[in-house]
Enzyme design. Structure first.
Site, PDB file in Angstrom:
ATOM      1  N   GLN A  97       2.073  -1.828  -7.133  1.00 39.85           N
ATOM      2  CA  GLN A  97       1.174  -2.880  -6.649  1.00 39.85           C
ATOM      3  C   GLN A  97       1.877  -3.895  -5.767  1.00 39.85           C
ATOM      4  OE1 GLN A  97       0.796  -6.070 -10.059  1.00 39.85           O
ATOM      5  NE2 GLN A  97       0.420  -4.048 -10.932  1.00 39.85           N
ATOM      6  N   HIS A  99       0.930  -8.098  -4.028  1.00 33.03           N
ATOM      7  CA  HIS A  99       0.015  -9.237  -4.058  1.00 33.03           C
ATOM      8  C   HIS A  99      -0.024  -9.886  -2.679  1.00 33.03           C
ATOM      9  CE1 HIS A  99       0.202  -8.504  -8.297  1.00 33.03           C
ATOM     10  NE2 HIS A  99       1.506  -8.663  -8.284  1.00 33.03           N
ATOM     11  N   GLU A 134       5.245 -14.072  -8.368  1.00 30.22           N
ATOM     12  CA  GLU A 134       5.577 -13.977  -9.782  1.00 30.22           C
ATOM     13  C   GLU A 134       7.077 -13.908 -10.017  1.00 30.22           C
ATOM     14  OE1 GLU A 134       2.845 -10.760 -10.474  1.00 30.22           O
ATOM     15  OE2 GLU A 134       4.369  -9.207 -10.265  1.00 30.22           O
ATOM     16  N   HIS A 264       5.852  -3.261  -5.916  1.00 30.11           N
ATOM     17  CA  HIS A 264       6.622  -3.187  -7.160  1.00 30.11           C
ATOM     18  C   HIS A 264       5.855  -2.469  -8.266  1.00 30.11           C
ATOM     19  CE1 HIS A 264       4.247  -6.933  -7.285  1.00 30.11           C
ATOM     20  NE2 HIS A 264       4.168  -6.749  -8.588  1.00 30.11           N
ATOM     21  N   ARG A 283      -3.388  -2.221  -5.316  1.00 29.65           N
ATOM     22  CA  ARG A 283      -2.640  -1.132  -5.950  1.00 29.65           C
ATOM     23  C   ARG A 283      -2.271  -0.062  -4.934  1.00 29.65           C
ATOM     24  NH1 ARG A 283      -6.411  -2.804  -9.452  1.00 29.65           N
ATOM     25  NH2 ARG A 283      -5.582  -3.853 -11.284  1.00 29.65           N
TER      26      ARG A 283
END
Ligand SMILES: [Zn+2]
Length: 408
Positions: A97, A99, A134, A264, A283
């Site tokens: 995935q 972001h 993240e 990642h 994804r």
């Protein structure tokens, strides 16, 4: 200051033991527990344990945004908590995935709204308007794939697997060893017709098996990962994509920071993850869920990145280890109380204004805030409102405490 009851998320890739043992519950659990959320995400907020019973953190923030969040965070992010703290326990790999950036998220959210795709639809990519940087910090050994590996080494890996069917792709990368070469190759693979993948993926798995049996060490971890992913997702282009990513092993306390566009997949292990309060995921395979290839390709950053560049720099300030990350939504540090500090009251002011979430991952400590005192044991967390800090700590035994605050 109040104890927080986190929200347990059960996903198939989770663990029946890790989160239960961490929080002192009976294990194995009936369902695999994947994540424990401490935050104010509308989908699953944490609950404050008050004298009058439980209260949702989401509601507490709505009732008293200024006192809970402080003026600075309130002005910048509105009356929501801009970050989310998770304990993550992966027994099996998560999907491949990436972001979006803040701009891509805002644009994508508006676009899907206009198209009339309900926010909860499985085909919806953008569920909110926020980016989702993240930081993951390992609590035990943690394995992951993240970021496109510098191309020379990927060429070396692909050659080491000695798969004839890979030759044209090795040639492509050898001729164009940069982000454009990676984009061309990844795009070719992720858009390849299934019959082609049904030939290429098994050929790569054969190569991985031969490599492992040869006893060679250099790419043993990479070959094993490709093999494991291929057995789980036969014919999936994500197995090929895994060849292009850094294969990262973290020791406890080591972290990786994943900014916008970083491809990642977490593979295995238990860690603490702190992110912007968002659910925006594109994804790229290794999942039965919705994969929107054109949107993924728009978001991905193909810049080759050495593994070391994904590891945030850390600075030590007394007993506090600070992970230096650029996202304004959060700042993360780990407080370690040991040796001569045991038994003494220690000042532990946060470097940033705003609220704090404290998560004890080892030992036990008494926490004093302005309004109250409580004890945090391993696996428990506390909410410290902006107007309730700074905190002071007293621990009788070696103790590790994660602290998440707003990053501005
Ligand atoms: Zn992610």
């Amino acid at each position: 200051m109040h104890l927080l009851r986190g929200a347990v998320r059960t996903y198939a890739w989770g663990s029946r033991t890790a989160i239960a043992e961490f929080t002192g519950r009976k294990s194995p659990t009936a369902h695999p527990e994947a994540e424990l959320w401490f935050g104010a995400h509308p989908g699953d907020p944490a609950f404050l344990q008050t004298d009058d019973g439980e209260e949702s953190l989401l509601e507490v923030l709505h009732e008293d945004p200024e006192g809970q969040l402080g003026n600075v965070a309130l002005a910048r992010f509105g009356d929501t908590l801009p970050f989310l703290v998770k304990v993550l326990a992966a027994d099996e790999p998560l999907s491949l995935q990436a972001h979006p950036s803040a701009e891509q998220a805002a644009e994508g959210y508006a676009r899907e709204d206009k198209l009339g795709i309900p926010v909860t639809a499985p085909t919806r990519n953008y569920r909110d308007r926020s980016h989702k940087p993240e930081l993951l910090v390992a609590l035990g050994p943690f394995e992951a794939l993240a970021g496109f590996r510098p191309v020379a080494r990927t060429v070396e890996l692909m050659r080491a697997l000695a798969v004839t069917d890979l030759d044209p792709y090795v040639g492509l990368l050898a001729d164009q060893s940069d982000a454009d070469g990676l984009r061309a190759l990844f795009t070719t693979w992720i858009t390849a017709p299934q019959p082609d993948l049904d030939v290429l993926v098994p050929a790569v798995l054969d190569g991985a098996i031969h490599y492992i049996r040869s006893g060679k060490k250099k790419f043993a971890a990479e070959a094993k990962t490709v093999l494991e992913l291929g057995e789980r997702y036969p014919g999936d282009a994500g197995v090929l994509a895994a060849l292009l990513l850094n294969r990262i092993s973290l020791k406890p306390g080591e972290g990786i920071y994943l900014g916008a566009g970083n491809l990642h997949a977490y593979l295995h292990g238990v860690g603490v993850e702190v992110m912007a309060n968002s659910d925006n995921v594109l994804r790229g395979g290794l999942t039965p869920k919705h994969v929107d290839v054109p949107e993924l390709l728009r978001v991905l950053d193909f810049t080759p990145t050495p593994e070391g560049d994904l590891r945030p720099e850390t600075v030590t300030d007394g007993m506090e280890l600070i992970y230096q990350t650029p996202a304004p939504e959060f700042a993360v540090s780990v407080l370690t109380i040991e040796g001569e500090q045991l038994g003494h009251e220690i000042d532990a002011p946060a470097r940033h204004d705003g609220p704090q979430i404290l998560l004890c991952t080892e030992g036990s400590t008494v926490v004093h805030a302005k309004s109250s005192t409580l004890t945090l044991e391993r696996g428990s967390a506390a909410w410290v409102a902006a107007d309730d800090g700074p905190i002071r700590l007293v621990a009788a035994q070696p103790t590790t405490l994660f602290r998440a605050t707003v990053g501005i």
